[in-house]
Motif scaffolding. Sequence first.
Motif, short mmCIF file in Angstrom:
data_model
loop_
_atom_site.label_atom_id
_atom_site.label_comp_id
_atom_site.label_asym_id
_atom_site.label_seq_id
_atom_site.Cartn_x
_atom_site.Cartn_y
_atom_site.Cartn_z
N ILE A 17 10.73 6.72 7.56
CA ILE A 17 9.41 6.39 8.07
C ILE A 17 9.41 6.62 9.57
O ILE A 17 10.26 6.09 10.29
CB ILE A 17 9.03 4.95 7.70
N GLU A 55 7.35 -2.46 1.23
CA GLU A 55 7.07 -3.31 2.39
C GLU A 55 7.07 -2.49 3.68
O GLU A 55 6.22 -2.69 4.55
CB GLU A 55 8.10 -4.45 2.46
N ALA A 56 8.00 -1.54 3.77
CA ALA A 56 8.10 -0.73 4.99
C ALA A 56 6.90 0.20 5.15
O ALA A 56 6.57 0.63 6.25
CB ALA A 56 9.40 0.08 4.96
N GLN A 62 3.77 -0.48 4.42
CA GLN A 62 2.49 -1.21 4.54
C GLN A 62 1.57 -0.74 5.68
O GLN A 62 0.36 -0.77 5.53
CB GLN A 62 2.75 -2.72 4.64
N ILE A 90 11.62 -2.86 -1.00
CA ILE A 90 11.83 -2.74 0.44
C ILE A 90 11.03 -1.55 0.99
O ILE A 90 10.39 -1.65 2.04
CB ILE A 90 13.34 -2.58 0.75
N LEU A 91 11.05 -0.45 0.25
CA LEU A 91 10.25 0.73 0.64
C LEU A 91 8.77 0.40 0.71
O LEU A 91 8.07 0.76 1.66
CB LEU A 91 10.52 1.85 -0.37
N LYS A 96 18.39 -6.49 2.08
CA LYS A 96 17.64 -6.60 3.34
C LYS A 96 18.56 -7.02 4.49
O LYS A 96 18.33 -6.67 5.64
CB LYS A 96 16.52 -7.64 3.20
#
Length: 242
Positions: free
Chosen positions: A72, A12-13, A15, A9-10, A197
Amino acid sequence: MPEGPSIVILKEAAQPFVGKRIIEVAGNRKIDLQRIHGQTVQEFVSFGKQFLIRLENLTVRIHLLLFGTYRINERKETAPRLCLVFDNGEINFYGCSVNFIAADLDQLFDWSADVRSDSWDPQAAKIKIKHHPDMMVCDALLNQDIFAGSGNIIKNEVLYRIRVHPETLIGNLPDSKLAELITEARNYSFDFLRWKKQFELKKHWQAHTRKKCLRCDLPFSKRHLGKTNRRSFFCINCQVKY
DNA sequence: CCGGTTGTTCAGCG
DNA sequence: GCGCTGAACAACCG
Protein backbone atom coordinates in the motif's frame (compact mmCIF):
# COMPACT_ATOMS: atom_id res chain seq x y z
CA MET A 1 1.13 -14.66 3.71
CA PRO A 2 -2.44 -15.66 3.48
CA GLU A 3 -4.52 -17.58 5.97
CA GLY A 4 -7.78 -15.82 6.74
CA PRO A 5 -6.53 -13.50 9.50
CA SER A 6 -3.92 -12.02 7.15
CA ILE A 7 -6.75 -10.99 4.84
CA VAL A 8 -8.43 -9.21 7.75
CA ILE A 9 -5.21 -7.24 8.24
CA LEU A 10 -5.21 -6.35 4.53
CA LYS A 11 -8.81 -5.19 4.74
CA GLU A 12 -8.02 -2.93 7.68
CA ALA A 13 -4.98 -1.48 5.91
CA ALA A 14 -7.06 -0.69 2.81
CA GLN A 15 -9.72 1.32 4.67
CA PRO A 16 -8.44 4.75 3.49
CA PHE A 17 -9.62 3.81 -0.02
CA VAL A 18 -13.24 3.11 0.88
CA GLY A 19 -15.45 5.61 -0.98
CA LYS A 20 -12.56 6.53 -3.28
CA ARG A 21 -12.66 6.45 -7.08
CA ILE A 22 -10.21 4.32 -9.07
CA ILE A 23 -8.44 6.94 -11.18
CA GLU A 24 -5.94 4.51 -12.73
CA VAL A 25 -5.82 0.76 -13.22
CA ALA A 26 -2.82 -1.29 -14.31
CA GLY A 27 -1.47 -4.80 -14.02
CA ASN A 28 -0.34 -7.85 -15.92
CA ARG A 29 -3.50 -9.86 -15.42
CA LYS A 30 -4.82 -10.90 -18.83
CA ILE A 31 -8.36 -9.61 -18.41
CA ASP A 32 -9.87 -6.27 -19.29
CA LEU A 33 -8.84 -4.38 -16.18
CA GLN A 34 -10.16 -1.12 -17.60
CA ARG A 35 -13.68 -2.31 -16.83
CA ILE A 36 -13.19 -1.02 -13.31
CA HIS A 37 -11.55 2.29 -14.21
CA GLY A 38 -13.50 5.18 -12.70
CA GLN A 39 -15.51 3.04 -10.31
CA THR A 40 -15.83 3.86 -6.65
CA VAL A 41 -14.99 1.42 -3.85
CA GLN A 42 -18.17 0.64 -1.92
CA GLU A 43 -16.42 -1.55 0.62
CA PHE A 44 -13.64 -4.07 1.16
CA VAL A 45 -14.79 -7.48 2.27
CA SER A 46 -12.83 -10.42 3.59
CA PHE A 47 -14.20 -13.90 3.18
CA GLY A 48 -11.89 -16.63 4.37
CA LYS A 49 -8.70 -16.30 2.36
CA GLN A 50 -10.35 -14.11 -0.26
CA PHE A 51 -10.20 -10.33 -0.46
CA LEU A 52 -13.15 -8.70 -2.18
CA ILE A 53 -13.27 -5.17 -3.53
CA ARG A 54 -16.92 -4.30 -3.98
CA LEU A 55 -17.36 -1.66 -6.68
CA GLU A 56 -20.46 -0.09 -8.19
CA ASN A 57 -21.59 -2.90 -10.48
CA LEU A 58 -19.07 -5.67 -9.92
CA THR A 59 -16.63 -7.05 -7.41
CA VAL A 60 -12.92 -7.77 -7.72
CA ARG A 61 -11.94 -11.03 -6.08
CA ILE A 62 -8.33 -11.41 -5.07
CA HIS A 63 -6.77 -14.60 -3.72
CA LEU A 64 -3.15 -14.36 -2.60
CA LEU A 65 -2.68 -18.15 -2.89
CA LEU A 66 0.57 -19.31 -1.30
CA PHE A 67 2.98 -16.56 -2.30
CA GLY A 68 0.84 -13.54 -2.98
CA THR A 69 1.73 -10.18 -1.46
CA TYR A 70 0.51 -6.60 -1.56
CA ARG A 71 1.89 -3.13 -1.00
CA ILE A 72 0.00 0.00 0.00
CA ASN A 73 1.47 3.29 -1.20
CA GLU A 74 4.64 1.60 -2.34
CA ARG A 75 5.75 -0.69 -5.16
CA LYS A 76 7.95 -3.73 -5.47
CA GLU A 77 10.51 -4.31 -8.22
CA THR A 78 8.34 -6.93 -9.90
CA ALA A 79 5.31 -6.01 -12.00
CA PRO A 80 2.03 -5.95 -10.10
CA ARG A 81 -0.75 -8.32 -11.10
CA LEU A 82 -3.15 -5.49 -10.24
CA CYS A 83 -2.53 -1.85 -9.35
CA LEU A 84 -5.33 0.47 -8.25
CA VAL A 85 -4.60 4.18 -7.97
CA PHE A 86 -6.78 6.58 -5.95
CA ASP A 87 -6.37 10.30 -5.30
CA ASN A 88 -5.00 9.52 -1.82
CA GLY A 89 -2.70 6.59 -2.61
CA GLU A 90 -2.52 3.21 -4.29
CA ILE A 91 -2.65 -0.49 -3.63
CA ASN A 92 -0.62 -3.10 -5.52
CA PHE A 93 -1.14 -6.86 -5.60
CA TYR A 94 1.52 -9.37 -6.66
CA GLY A 95 1.50 -13.07 -7.47
CA CYS A 96 -2.20 -13.48 -6.80
CA SER A 97 -5.30 -14.55 -8.66
CA VAL A 98 -7.61 -11.73 -9.75
CA ASN A 99 -11.14 -12.19 -11.04
CA PHE A 100 -14.26 -10.13 -11.53
CA ILE A 101 -17.54 -11.24 -10.00
CA ALA A 102 -20.77 -9.91 -11.48
CA ALA A 103 -23.06 -12.11 -9.38
CA ASP A 104 -24.67 -11.15 -6.07
CA LEU A 105 -22.15 -11.88 -3.31
CA ASP A 106 -24.84 -13.23 -0.98
CA GLN A 107 -25.64 -15.88 -3.59
CA LEU A 108 -22.00 -16.82 -3.97
CA PHE A 109 -20.66 -16.86 -0.42
CA ASP A 110 -21.84 -18.66 2.70
CA TRP A 111 -20.84 -15.98 5.19
CA SER A 112 -21.54 -18.28 8.14
CA ALA A 113 -18.51 -20.39 7.12
CA ASP A 114 -15.95 -17.65 7.79
CA VAL A 115 -14.36 -18.68 11.10
CA ARG A 116 -13.10 -15.18 11.81
CA SER A 117 -16.23 -13.18 11.02
CA ASP A 118 -19.21 -12.03 13.08
CA SER A 119 -21.37 -14.19 10.80
CA TRP A 120 -19.57 -17.40 11.85
CA ASP A 121 -22.11 -20.04 12.85
CA PRO A 122 -20.62 -22.97 14.80
CA GLN A 123 -23.90 -24.87 14.63
CA ALA A 124 -23.92 -24.66 10.84
CA ALA A 125 -20.32 -25.88 10.82
CA LYS A 126 -21.29 -28.85 12.97
CA ILE A 127 -24.08 -29.83 10.58
CA LYS A 128 -21.85 -29.46 7.53
CA ILE A 129 -18.93 -31.40 8.98
CA LYS A 130 -21.20 -34.26 10.06
CA HIS A 131 -22.01 -34.80 6.38
CA HIS A 132 -18.43 -36.03 5.94
CA PRO A 133 -17.90 -38.95 8.35
CA ASP A 134 -15.13 -40.40 6.15
CA MET A 135 -13.15 -37.17 6.06
CA MET A 136 -9.98 -36.87 8.13
CA VAL A 137 -9.91 -33.99 10.61
CA CYS A 138 -6.75 -32.66 8.92
CA ASP A 139 -8.72 -32.31 5.67
CA ALA A 140 -11.79 -30.91 7.41
CA LEU A 141 -9.79 -28.02 8.87
CA LEU A 142 -8.63 -27.09 5.37
CA ASN A 143 -12.12 -27.34 3.86
CA GLN A 144 -13.09 -23.80 2.91
CA ASP A 145 -16.81 -24.62 2.73
CA ILE A 146 -16.74 -25.51 6.43
CA PHE A 147 -13.84 -23.47 7.86
CA ALA A 148 -13.31 -20.60 5.42
CA GLY A 149 -10.03 -18.89 6.27
CA SER A 150 -8.46 -21.82 8.07
CA GLY A 151 -5.14 -22.90 6.57
CA ASN A 152 -2.30 -25.29 7.26
CA ILE A 153 -0.93 -23.41 10.26
CA ILE A 154 -4.34 -23.15 11.89
CA LYS A 155 -4.91 -26.85 11.14
CA ASN A 156 -1.75 -27.95 12.92
CA GLU A 157 -2.20 -25.64 15.90
CA VAL A 158 -5.86 -26.51 16.46
CA LEU A 159 -5.24 -30.29 16.37
CA TYR A 160 -2.37 -29.92 18.82
CA ARG A 161 -4.48 -27.78 21.16
CA ILE A 162 -7.35 -30.25 21.24
CA ARG A 163 -5.02 -33.27 21.30
CA VAL A 164 -6.48 -34.98 18.27
CA HIS A 165 -4.43 -36.98 15.75
CA PRO A 166 -4.73 -35.47 12.25
CA GLU A 167 -5.79 -38.76 10.65
CA THR A 168 -8.83 -39.19 12.90
CA LEU A 169 -11.99 -39.59 10.83
CA ILE A 170 -14.81 -37.15 11.53
CA GLY A 171 -17.21 -40.06 12.09
CA ASN A 172 -15.00 -41.45 14.88
CA LEU A 173 -14.56 -38.14 16.68
CA PRO A 174 -16.52 -37.91 19.97
CA ASP A 175 -19.09 -35.09 20.02
CA SER A 176 -17.20 -33.29 22.75
CA LYS A 177 -14.04 -33.29 20.62
CA LEU A 178 -15.98 -32.16 17.56
CA ALA A 179 -17.27 -29.23 19.59
CA GLU A 180 -13.68 -28.41 20.66
CA LEU A 181 -12.51 -28.62 17.06
CA ILE A 182 -15.09 -26.07 15.96
CA THR A 183 -14.48 -23.77 18.94
CA GLU A 184 -10.71 -23.81 18.63
CA ALA A 185 -10.72 -23.23 14.87
CA ARG A 186 -12.29 -19.86 15.66
CA ASN A 187 -10.24 -19.19 18.80
CA TYR A 188 -6.94 -19.84 17.10
CA SER A 189 -7.94 -17.62 14.18
CA PHE A 190 -8.28 -14.72 16.61
CA ASP A 191 -4.97 -15.59 18.28
CA PHE A 192 -3.37 -15.80 14.82
CA LEU A 193 -4.70 -12.34 13.97
CA ARG A 194 -3.50 -10.77 17.21
CA TRP A 195 -0.06 -12.36 17.04
CA LYS A 196 0.37 -11.60 13.34
CA LYS A 197 -0.37 -7.93 14.00
CA GLN A 198 2.32 -7.96 16.69
CA PHE A 199 4.76 -9.69 14.29
CA GLU A 200 5.11 -12.59 16.68
CA LEU A 201 3.01 -15.28 15.05
CA LYS A 202 5.83 -17.82 14.69
CA LYS A 203 6.90 -17.36 18.28
CA HIS A 204 3.58 -18.79 19.42
CA TRP A 205 3.55 -21.86 17.20
CA GLN A 206 3.31 -24.93 19.40
CA ALA A 207 3.06 -27.53 16.62
CA HIS A 208 3.64 -26.00 13.18
CA THR A 209 7.33 -26.55 12.20
CA ARG A 210 8.16 -27.64 15.73
CA LYS A 211 10.66 -30.42 16.32
CA LYS A 212 9.37 -31.76 19.61
CA CYS A 213 6.32 -31.74 21.82
CA LEU A 214 6.11 -29.08 24.53
CA ARG A 215 3.98 -31.36 26.67
CA CYS A 216 5.99 -34.58 26.69
CA ASP A 217 9.26 -33.62 25.01
CA LEU A 218 9.04 -36.48 22.50
CA PRO A 219 9.91 -35.75 18.85
CA PHE A 220 7.05 -34.54 16.64
CA SER A 221 5.93 -36.51 13.62
CA LYS A 222 6.11 -34.58 10.37
CA ARG A 223 4.13 -36.16 7.56
CA HIS A 224 2.03 -35.16 4.57
CA LEU A 225 -1.45 -36.41 5.40
CA GLY A 226 -4.98 -36.63 4.06
CA LYS A 227 -6.44 -35.97 0.65
CA THR A 228 -5.08 -32.48 0.89
CA ASN A 229 -1.62 -34.03 1.44
CA ARG A 230 -0.35 -31.06 3.43
CA ARG A 231 2.34 -30.98 6.10
CA SER A 232 1.16 -32.14 9.47
CA PHE A 233 3.15 -31.72 12.67
CA PHE A 234 1.84 -33.78 15.56
CA CYS A 235 2.70 -35.78 18.66
CA ILE A 236 1.70 -39.44 18.53
CA ASN A 237 1.94 -39.55 22.31
CA CYS A 238 -0.34 -36.59 23.13
CA GLN A 239 -2.69 -36.50 20.13
CA VAL A 240 -5.27 -39.28 20.18
CA LYS A 241 -6.38 -41.13 17.06
CA TYR A 242 -10.05 -41.91 17.63
C1' DC B 1 22.11 -22.18 -3.40
C1' DC B 2 18.57 -25.33 -3.15
C1' DG B 3 14.45 -27.17 -1.28
C1' DG B 4 10.28 -26.42 0.50
C1' DT B 5 5.89 -24.07 1.28
C1' DT B 6 0.51 -20.02 5.31
C1' DG B 7 -3.06 -22.30 -1.67
C1' DT B 8 -5.95 -23.16 -5.54
C1' DT B 9 -7.27 -24.49 -10.21
C1' DC B 10 -7.20 -27.13 -14.11
C1' DA B 11 -5.71 -30.58 -17.60
C1' DG B 12 -5.12 -35.25 -18.32
C1' DC B 13 -5.78 -39.80 -17.26
C1' DG B 14 -8.00 -44.37 -16.16
C1' DG C 1 -18.69 -38.17 -15.04
C1' DC C 2 -15.92 -39.54 -11.19
C1' DG C 3 -11.57 -39.21 -8.48
C1' DC C 4 -6.85 -38.91 -8.47
C1' DT C 5 -2.28 -36.86 -9.84
C1' DG C 6 0.73 -33.54 -11.30
C1' DA C 7 1.67 -29.07 -13.23
C1' DA C 8 1.43 -24.37 -13.00
C1' DC C 9 1.71 -20.18 -10.69
C1' DA C 10 5.70 -17.32 -8.20
C1' DA C 11 8.19 -15.30 -3.60
C1' DC C 12 10.56 -15.82 0.36
C1' DC C 13 12.90 -18.29 4.24
C1' DG C 14 16.28 -21.30 6.31
